[in-house]
Design a protein around this motif. Structure first.
Motif, mmCIF file in Angstrom:
data_model
loop_
_atom_site.group_PDB
_atom_site.id
_atom_site.type_symbol
_atom_site.label_atom_id
_atom_site.label_comp_id
_atom_site.label_asym_id
_atom_site.label_seq_id
_atom_site.Cartn_x
_atom_site.Cartn_y
_atom_site.Cartn_z
ATOM 1 N N TYR A 20 0.841 -1.193 0.000
ATOM 2 C CA TYR A 20 0.000 0.000 0.000
ATOM 3 C C TYR A 20 0.881 1.250 0.000
ATOM 4 O O TYR A 20 1.937 1.281 0.632
ATOM 5 C CB TYR A 20 -0.893 0.021 1.245
ATOM 6 C CG TYR A 20 -2.125 -0.851 1.164
ATOM 7 C CD1 TYR A 20 -2.265 -1.832 0.178
ATOM 8 C CD2 TYR A 20 -3.166 -0.711 2.080
ATOM 9 C CE1 TYR A 20 -3.393 -2.623 0.110
ATOM 10 C CE2 TYR A 20 -4.301 -1.500 2.019
ATOM 11 C CZ TYR A 20 -4.409 -2.462 1.030
ATOM 12 O OH TYR A 20 -5.534 -3.244 0.961
ATOM 13 N N GLN A 25 -6.207 3.480 0.844
ATOM 14 C CA GLN A 25 -6.440 2.132 0.331
ATOM 15 C C GLN A 25 -7.057 1.214 1.392
ATOM 16 O O GLN A 25 -7.684 0.213 1.054
ATOM 17 C CB GLN A 25 -5.118 1.540 -0.172
ATOM 18 C CG GLN A 25 -4.618 2.191 -1.451
ATOM 19 C CD GLN A 25 -3.223 1.714 -1.826
ATOM 20 O OE1 GLN A 25 -2.249 2.389 -1.585
ATOM 21 N NE2 GLN A 25 -3.135 0.547 -2.402
ATOM 22 N N LYS A 53 -12.361 -3.486 -5.589
ATOM 23 C CA LYS A 53 -12.263 -2.201 -6.290
ATOM 24 C C LYS A 53 -13.589 -1.451 -6.353
ATOM 25 O O LYS A 53 -13.636 -0.324 -6.832
ATOM 26 C CB LYS A 53 -11.733 -2.424 -7.711
ATOM 27 C CG LYS A 53 -10.283 -2.906 -7.756
ATOM 28 C CD LYS A 53 -9.821 -3.114 -9.180
ATOM 29 C CE LYS A 53 -8.334 -3.488 -9.207
ATOM 30 N NZ LYS A 53 -8.072 -4.759 -8.548
ATOM 31 N N CYS A 86 -13.069 6.003 1.159
ATOM 32 C CA CYS A 86 -11.610 6.029 0.946
ATOM 33 C C CYS A 86 -11.032 7.434 1.106
ATOM 34 O O CYS A 86 -10.161 7.846 0.322
ATOM 35 C CB CYS A 86 -11.247 5.439 -0.417
ATOM 36 S SG CYS A 86 -11.711 3.715 -0.587
ATOM 37 N N THR A 124 -4.678 -3.527 -5.175
ATOM 38 C CA THR A 124 -5.605 -2.417 -5.012
ATOM 39 C C THR A 124 -4.986 -1.171 -5.620
ATOM 40 O O THR A 124 -3.802 -0.912 -5.418
ATOM 41 C CB THR A 124 -5.877 -2.167 -3.519
ATOM 42 O OG1 THR A 124 -6.292 -3.395 -2.927
ATOM 43 C CG2 THR A 124 -6.942 -1.123 -3.320
#
Length: 253
Positions: A20, A25, A53, A86, A124
């Protein structure tokens, strides 16, 4: 003061063997689930979508997390509606909390993150991007072309063909996502109907037993308690008046 973003990301990537680059994320819920798994080693990681996603996939991940909180009696509200957007600040605050929780509860045992998630991909995106290219990029190109041609925007030719192709691709992507969402909803509806049928069977059985006991001049406190649970409602919920719903929708839990 909580730990910095860079410190948290370094810890997270080392613990879970992921890469990440942004706290945002974590809004997919996958990392939070596996942090809990590193503590308890019993989170159903097969149900966690590591490369989620879409928002409905994020929500499914948080559902797994909520079940863990309930099973482990963790008294901490999960602001799912905020986290799945997010946004950096919301996820930073929650990640700081879960890091403190991990520090207090992790037993120091060896943890193979990749094996626990059975090698699931974790690709991701670095940022949660829109479903299709925005108009901004295309608009810049058109403006430049307009300047060179005396301010007139072309209405045909290669540029229009590219735009049509892009729109067609957007439609196909949206159709694919709609199909996926519909399939997910269908599964949830089947699960709902399955458990509703079980509750209905229990209700009928309890009612029959109570009626039999009443006929014999007896009673059963346990059955009364079960019936009370079946007929209980959440705070703020009002039972519709008779006739307010179709016959097949009147009996709900």
């Amino acid at each position: 003061m909580g730990e910095s973003r860079s410190d948290l990301l370094a810890w997270l990537n080392d613990l879970l063997q992921i890469s990440y680059t942004k706290v945002e994320q974590c809004g997919t819920g996958a990392a939070y689930c596996q942090i809990l798994d590193s503590i308890y080693l019993d989170v159903p990681m097969a149900r966690v979508k590591m490369n989620a996603k879409h928002e409905y996939e994020f929500i499914a991940n948080f559902k797994v997390m909520q079940n863990v909180f309930k099973a482990k009696r963790i008294d901490k509200p999960i602001p799912v509606d905020k986290l799945v957007k997010c946004k950096m600040q919301d996820n930073l605050e929650f990640l700081q909390w879960i890091k403190r929780f991990w520090d207090s509860n992790y037993g120091g045992h060896a943890y193979d993150a990749v094996a626990r998630r059975r090698g699931q991909a974790t690709d991701t995106p670095a940022t949660i991007a829109p479903l299709a290219p925005t108009r901004g990029a295309g608009g810049a190109g058109l403006s430049a072309g307009a300047g060179r041609s005396g301010g007139k925007t072309p209405v045909s030719g290669h540029r229009s063909g590219s735009s049509a192709a892009m729109q067609h691709e957007q439609v196909l992507n949206l159709q694919a996502q709609l199909k996926e969402v519909s399939s997910h909803l269908e599964g949830l509806e089947k699960e709902r109907d399955f458990y509703f049928a079980k509750l209905r069977d229990i209700e009928i059985l309890v009612q029959q037993q109570l009626e039999a006991l009443e006929s014999a001049g007896s009673d059963d406190e346990t059955l009364r308690e079960i019936q009370k649970i079946l007929y209980s409602t959440e705070d703020g919920f009002e039972v519709p008046e008779a006739g307010a719903l179709p016959v097949d929708e009147e009996e709900t839990f």
